[in-house]
Enzyme design. Structure first.
Site: not given
Length: 271
Positions: A89, A107, A2-3
């Site tokens: 996750h 992550r 994401p930006e």
DNA sequence: ACATCTACCTGGTGGC
DNA sequence: TGCCACCAGGTAGATG
């Protein structure tokens, strides 16, 4: 993933669906970047009033307090069928009477943080230093130029830092500087008003178009409804080291700034 | 006050 | 096929 465009597209994709929802349960998976800051049980019974965005943070306003969500580098939000088992996750499940909102983040650079209100120190620590909203009315050329004047660092790194303008991540920083014809290594305080005007327009253009296209990155992106924005916006320079510039054919160059990759055209972008 | 570096974590890719 | 080094979209906090 994401930006800012991806975060905004995510917000739009689930804000209506979660608004008015009453929290039935909250479940944590593995630790994220920061602790939730309250017992999950304390969220039960709260109502989600709506979802705002500040920079790359999603703010879920509750009838009491709020939740700050950040997607980090690999996070995504989806609605899962209630009862669906969380995967390895999946690290935060918010079960409501209007659906199960699930944070997936391999992550784990993302975060879900509870704050009593926007003046809660935990919220202020995350939000207070953030710069102008690039797609909002406060993002004016003069204010932007004044912000750049205070910084001697390279313009690419100033954009990434997010304290002058928020939401310009590594991909869009390279793209916006290409559109504006500015070399990424140029000192921010050496950028003239006319060039700042061009960069201001370029940032709004590249971020605005990405939002319209449904969020696009060079890998993959899915909004909370599971719809993809894959490859809908072509990168001008990002990821194109050695390939011809789309404007002048000169090979695109790669350099490292603060351990991050920057791509630029040495002919189209002047110091 | 500012600029730079470090750390957090997993997965994918390309070289050997 | 396996192993390994390296790369990846973010950003607070520590360090200079």
């Amino acid at each position: 993933m994401p930006e800012l465009p991806e975060v905004e597209v995510t917000r739009r994709s689930f804000a209506d669906r979660i608004a008015g929802a009453r929290i039935v349960s909250a479940t944590l998976g593995k630790p994220l970047r920061w602790p939730l800051g309250c017992a999950p049980a304390e969220l039960v019974g709260r109502t989600v009033l709506g979802v705002r965005r500040r920079g790359k943070y999603l703010l879920l306003d509750l009838d009491e307090g709020l939740l700050l969500l950040h997607l980090g580098m690999s996070g995504s939000l989806t609605f899962a069928a209630p009862g669906t088992l969380a995967g390895v996750h999946d690290h935060f499940d918010l079960l409501t009477n209007q659906g199960l909102l699930r944070l997936h983040d391999p992550r784990r650079f993302g975060a879900v943080v509870h704050a009593a209100g926007e003046t809660d120190p935990v919220a202020r620590k995350l939000l207070d230093h953030l710069g102008l909203e690039p797609l909002g009315d406060t993002f004016q050329v003069d204010a932007f130029h004044a912000g750049l004047k205070q910084r001697r660092a390279a313009i690419k790194q100033v954009l990434l830092a997010g304290d002058v303008v928020v939401g310009v991540g590594n991909i869009y920083a390279s793209e916006a500087l290409f559109l504006a014809g500015i070399r990424p290594t140029t000192r921010a305080d050496r950028i003239s008003l006319p060039r700042a005007r061009g960069l201001h327009a370029a940032i709004r253009d590249v971020l605005g178009r990405a939002v319209e296209k449904g969020g696009s990155t060079l890998r993959d992106f899915f909004n909370a409804q599971g719809e993809s924005g894959y490859f809908q916006l072509e990168a001008a320079v990002y990821g194109r080291a050695g390939l011809p510039c789309r404007r002048c054919e000169t090979p695109v160059r790669l350099l490292k700034q603060g351990q991050r990759s920057t791509f630029f055209c040495p002919v189209c972008q002047r110091p």
